[in-house]
Scaffold this motif. Structure first.
Motif, PDB file in Angstrom:
ATOM      1  N   VAL A 137      -9.150  -9.921  -1.774  1.00 41.85           N
ATOM      2  CA  VAL A 137      -7.782  -8.931  -1.897  1.00 41.85           C
ATOM      3  C   VAL A 137      -7.115  -9.008  -0.578  1.00 41.85           C
ATOM      4  CG1 VAL A 137      -6.969  -6.686  -2.352  1.00 41.85           C
ATOM      5  CG2 VAL A 137      -8.603  -7.304  -3.764  1.00 41.85           C
ATOM      6  N   GLN A 138      -6.023  -9.217  -0.470  1.00 38.82           N
ATOM      7  CA  GLN A 138      -5.284  -9.122   0.867  1.00 38.82           C
ATOM      8  C   GLN A 138      -4.132  -8.238   0.844  1.00 38.82           C
ATOM      9  OE1 GLN A 138      -5.112 -13.759   1.124  1.00 38.82           O
ATOM     10  NE2 GLN A 138      -5.131 -12.917   3.434  1.00 38.82           N
ATOM     11  N   ILE A 139      -4.038  -7.395   1.751  1.00 41.12           N
ATOM     12  CA  ILE A 139      -2.936  -6.492   1.889  1.00 41.12           C
ATOM     13  C   ILE A 139      -2.563  -6.362   3.363  1.00 41.12           C
ATOM     14  CG2 ILE A 139      -2.182  -4.117   1.605  1.00 41.12           C
ATOM     15  CD1 ILE A 139      -5.159  -3.566   0.405  1.00 41.12           C
ATOM     16  N   LEU A 150      -4.024   1.957   4.509  1.00 42.25           N
ATOM     17  CA  LEU A 150      -4.287   1.070   3.614  1.00 42.25           C
ATOM     18  C   LEU A 150      -5.884   0.848   3.887  1.00 42.25           C
ATOM     19  CD1 LEU A 150      -1.472  -1.565   3.969  1.00 42.25           C
ATOM     20  CD2 LEU A 150      -2.150  -0.477   1.992  1.00 42.25           C
ATOM     21  N   ILE A 157     -10.748   0.231  -3.460  1.00 42.73           N
ATOM     22  CA  ILE A 157     -10.133  -0.993  -4.127  1.00 42.73           C
ATOM     23  C   ILE A 157     -11.297  -2.063  -4.184  1.00 42.73           C
ATOM     24  CG2 ILE A 157      -8.396  -2.984  -4.144  1.00 42.73           C
ATOM     25  CD1 ILE A 157      -6.827  -0.777  -2.408  1.00 42.73           C
ATOM     26  N   VAL A 167     -11.852  -6.887   0.858  1.00 44.61           N
ATOM     27  CA  VAL A 167     -10.538  -6.710   1.062  1.00 44.61           C
ATOM     28  C   VAL A 167      -9.993  -6.831   2.647  1.00 44.61           C
ATOM     29  CG1 VAL A 167      -8.837  -4.769   1.222  1.00 44.61           C
ATOM     30  CG2 VAL A 167     -10.493  -4.780  -0.842  1.00 44.61           C
ATOM     31  N   GLU A 236      -4.924  -5.797  -8.755  1.00 50.00           N
ATOM     32  CA  GLU A 236      -3.489  -5.312  -8.912  1.00 50.00           C
ATOM     33  C   GLU A 236      -3.277  -3.861  -9.386  1.00 50.00           C
ATOM     34  OE1 GLU A 236      -0.290  -7.718 -10.461  1.00 50.00           O
ATOM     35  OE2 GLU A 236       1.275  -6.498  -9.794  1.00 50.00           O
ATOM     36  N   PHE A 239      -5.030  -1.221  -7.277  1.00 57.02           N
ATOM     37  CA  PHE A 239      -4.229  -1.020  -6.140  1.00 57.02           C
ATOM     38  C   PHE A 239      -3.386   0.076  -6.394  1.00 57.02           C
ATOM     39  CE2 PHE A 239      -0.567  -1.544  -3.191  1.00 57.02           C
ATOM     40  CZ  PHE A 239      -1.212  -1.704  -1.995  1.00 57.02           C
ATOM     41  N   ALA A 256       2.346  -1.713  -4.018  1.00 55.27           N
ATOM     42  CA  ALA A 256       2.296  -3.171  -3.733  1.00 55.27           C
ATOM     43  C   ALA A 256       3.395  -3.894  -2.920  1.00 55.27           C
ATOM     44  CB  ALA A 256       2.111  -3.732  -5.036  1.00 55.27           C
ATOM     45  N   ARG A 299       3.393  -5.898   0.468  1.00 60.45           N
ATOM     46  CA  ARG A 299       2.258  -5.294   1.030  1.00 60.45           C
ATOM     47  C   ARG A 299       0.875  -5.885   0.306  1.00 60.45           C
ATOM     48  NH1 ARG A 299       4.427  -0.139   0.176  1.00 60.45           N
ATOM     49  NH2 ARG A 299       5.530   0.664   2.055  1.00 60.45           N
ATOM     50  N   LEU A 300       0.853  -6.039  -0.925  1.00 57.86           N
ATOM     51  CA  LEU A 300      -0.093  -6.596  -1.557  1.00 57.86           C
ATOM     52  C   LEU A 300      -0.014  -7.821  -1.776  1.00 57.86           C
ATOM     53  CD1 LEU A 300      -2.920  -6.117  -3.024  1.00 57.86           C
ATOM     54  CD2 LEU A 300      -1.642  -5.764  -5.022  1.00 57.86           C
ATOM     55  N   TYR A 301      -0.692  -9.079  -1.193  1.00 58.12           N
ATOM     56  CA  TYR A 301      -0.307 -10.340  -1.092  1.00 58.12           C
ATOM     57  C   TYR A 301      -1.241 -11.116  -1.930  1.00 58.12           C
ATOM     58  CZ  TYR A 301       0.381 -15.111   0.231  1.00 58.12           C
ATOM     59  OH  TYR A 301       0.914 -16.443   0.294  1.00 58.12           O
TER      60      TYR A 301
END
Lengths: 394, 278
Positions: A137-139, A150, A157, A167, A236, A239, A256, A299-301
């Motif tokens: 997971v990338q934020i 985050l 998450i 993450v 997703e 998150f 996101a 933000r959520l990539y």
């Protein structure tokens, strides 16, 4: 609502992240220094030495070892965090894929920095983009407050039963890691209560013996990898749920994507990270002059929130996607991701900016909005590129 | 030692001065010794390649008017191996920091030594990671303080000389920045030696190591280097010294200067025997 914050403190993104780690109280943190992440582990080391957090701090001999130790610790049943940047993340990549494959929910802060060669220690997203197929997971945070918030959200998450994946919480090197801002910290006990106890289904040290990462033949590997990919897709919703729980409890909502002044916008910019602050100033200035412009910050990539992004873009006519990384030989990562999932009416254009810490000013952002008024052919435009054709940028 | 008035500027890139190193840092003394060695050997700087890693020592290649390469953390010896293999005529020197040599790149060090490839590694050992702000290194002595070990390190430091000897390096020396007269001689010998040479230089980092360990200013640290070391000759013919005894008397000097077939020679010998390389 009960007062849950301690009020504002002046902290850098790195320090704020270290505070989040202290409050989360991870069991194990393997570390190796690298600019511009070092303030995170260094501040955290001080917290450990001062007895403010009871964490096993492992000083290892490389980032590869740090991530390997993190996977071992996480699978043994320990809540595990680490931090890295740039070449350090590059060196961790092999093990990051292992972490995703073994479903080790390691949480990692990344001080996003350019990749060598030539060596450069300043901010861009090249390192993060190297991890985009790792299954993590990338934020990406915009500022120190988001880096903190985050990080507090990240364990829930990572450790969610439907996810169980590493993450990565990114913050731009120097412009966030080293820049002091007002940050509102939560109370220690509120963070601990929010994060909850660490539980993974089959810890190596649990009651049920388990084996991890054994050879998977063609009859099983495929299914395992698809299940892993589905877990990332499930992240997703997780998150969104964790973000909602965070907002209900602490009054700050982190979605996101962030849609900034998109109401009635005809032209929009989409970008990731700390340039959002610069872009918001530019949007405010242009809106003051009556121009219908807006901004969407991703933000959520990973997983990529295609639907949420499309909703944020709404009925906009032209979109400039600003990437702080390149993918030589094709369009840059964020643009490619949006292009792959976007079925709306807007014309999408690709811009690259800020590689290796090249400054991006509000005027540069305003130039992009002006450029969106002019018909253009397809292609990548490079902002602030010295001495070369900027592909018709006005 | 370079005599007063000897001009080392032809060996240095004037446009890169002043160096990035902090006031009082020992790395400048080592760089000067390398320049002195290059001068004494009369080497054509176009046939010298200096390959650096990451950290304070990684800046060293910038300052020599030679072929230079700034690589990744710990991997300089691997880059240098490739360079030397295809151009054995180059004199290849690899300045390494604590992290390069003893942590992330330790593996490359032992394999370069094992192969006995004709490269000179010079370890700038200041017992700490300086560039990133004073974190503990595998060369940090037990109980020493760093920003990541504020209560003192619990890990024993690597003895780089023992490591190099055990791995098969054929020229192995240790000196300190206090011994600035001896250092160029050891480095000259290392560069001249045909095979893998390693010179460990105990250097001072007043900015981090000195401050965190209350060792005073740079001059105090030079005396500290003097006082914690002892000339190898003073130990007698076969120094049997335990790690505990080494506190206060870490041996310095030339530990090994031996002949063993060099890797590239061996390689080309093998190619010739196999009938190739005509």
């Amino acid at each position: 609502m009960a007062r849950t914050t301690l009020g504002q403190e002046v902290l850098t993104g790195g320090e704020a992240t270290a505070h989040a780690m202290r409050q989360i109280r991870p069991d194990v943190v393997p570390i190796y220094p690298i600019t511009p992440q070092t303030p995170i582990i260094q501040t955290f080391s001080r917290f450990v030495a001062d007895g403010r957090v009871d964490t096993v701090l492992l000083q290892v001999e490389s980032e590869h070892s740090a991530m390997s130790a993190a996977v071992g610790a996480a699978l043994a049943g320990a809540r595990t965090m680490t931090a890295t940047a740039s070449q350090g993340l590059a060196l961790m990549i092999e093990v990051l894929y292992i972490a995703s494959g073994l479903r080790a929910p390691v949480v990692m802060a990344v001080g996003n920095r350019a990749l060598s060669a030539p060596i450069n220690i300043h901010g861009d997203h090249s390192d993060g983009m190297l991890a985009r197929d790792s299954g993590a997971v990338q934020i990406f945070a915009q500022d120190a407050q988001e880096a903190y918030d985050l990080m507090v959200m990240a364990p829930r998450i990572a450790e969610h039963a439907a996810v169980l994946l590493p993450v990565l919480v990114g913050q731009d090197g120097f412009s966030v890691t080293h820049s002091a801002e007002n940050v509102s910290l939560l109370r220690d006990e509120e963070v601990q209560d929010f994060v909850g106890p660490y539980e993974i289904p089959y810890p190596l040290l649990g009651d049920r013996p388990s084996s991890q990462g054994l050879f998977a033949m063609p009859d099983s590997y495929y299914e395992l990898k698809v299940r892993q990919a589905q877990a990332l897709e499930a992240a997703e919703q997780v998150f969104a749920d964790v973000g909602r729980a965070f907002a209900l409890r602490f009054g700050r909502h982190i979605g996101a994507v962030e849609a900034y002044r998109m109401d009635g916008a005809e032209r929009a910019i989409v970008l990731i990270g700390s340039t959002a602050g610069t872009a918001k100033d530019a949007v405010d200035a242009l809106r003051q002059r009556g121009e219908k412009v807006g901004l969407v910050v991703v933000r959520l990539y990973r997983p990529f929130p295609h639907q949420v992004l499309a909703e944020a873009l709404g009925g906009v006519e032209r979109v400039a996607v600003l990437d702080r990384a390149v993918s030589p030989g094709t369009y840059p990562p964020l643009y490619s991701d949006i292009r792959a999932g976007y079925a709306g009416p807007a014309e999408l254009r690709s811009y690259v900016y800020g590689l290796g810490g090249r400054d991006t000013a509000p005027e540069d952002i305003e130039r992009v909005y002006r450029d969106l008024l002019v018909p253009r052919t397809a292609g990548i435009r490079y902002l602030n590129l010295m001495g070369e054709d900027q592909h018709g940028e006005s | 030692m370079t005599k007063p008035g000897v001009d080392l500027t032809p060996y240095l890139r004037q446009e890169m001065m002043p160096t990035v190193w902090c006031p009082g840092c020992g790395h400048g003394i080592i760089a000067r010794s390398i320049a002195t060695a290059l001068m004494e050997l009369g080497l054509d700087m176009d046939l010298v390649a200096i390959v650096g890693g990451i950290g304070c020592s990684g800046r060293a290649p910038f300052y020599f008017d030679a072929n230079s390469m700034h690589t990744t953390h710990g991997r300089a010896l691997a880059y240098a191996t490739g360079l030397k293999m295809v151009n054995p005529g180059l004199t290849v020197i690899v300045p390494m920091g604590d992290g390069d040599a003893a942590a992330i790149g330790g593996n490359h060090l032992i394999h370069a030594a094992r192969r006995n490839i004709d490269i000179t590694a010079i370890i700038f050992n200041n017992s700490i990671y300086g560039m990133t702000g004073g974190q503990g290194a595998p060369t940090s002595p037990v109980d020493s303080r760093s920003t990541t070990s504020p209560l003192g390190s619990i890990e024993p430091a690597f003895d780089m000389v023992e490591l190099a000897l055990a791995a098969g390096a054929t020229y192995v020396a240790r000196t300190t920045t206090f011994d600035f007269q001896e250092m160029p001689k050891l480095i000259t010998g290392a560069i001249r030696h045909h095979g893998f040479s390693l010179v460990e230089v105990l250097s001072q980092c007043p900015t981090y190591y000195g401050r965190l360990n209350k060792l005073g200013e740079a001059p105090d640290m030079l005396l500290y280097e003097r006082d914690r070391t002892k000339l190898l000759e003073a130990f007698g013919p076969a120094p049997e010294i335990t790690r505990e005894e080494m506190v206060g008397q870490m041996p310095i000097g030339l530990f090994r200067d031996a002949e063993r077939p060099e890797y590239i020679d061996q390689y080309h010998g093998l190619v010739a025997r196999a009938g190739g390389g005509k």
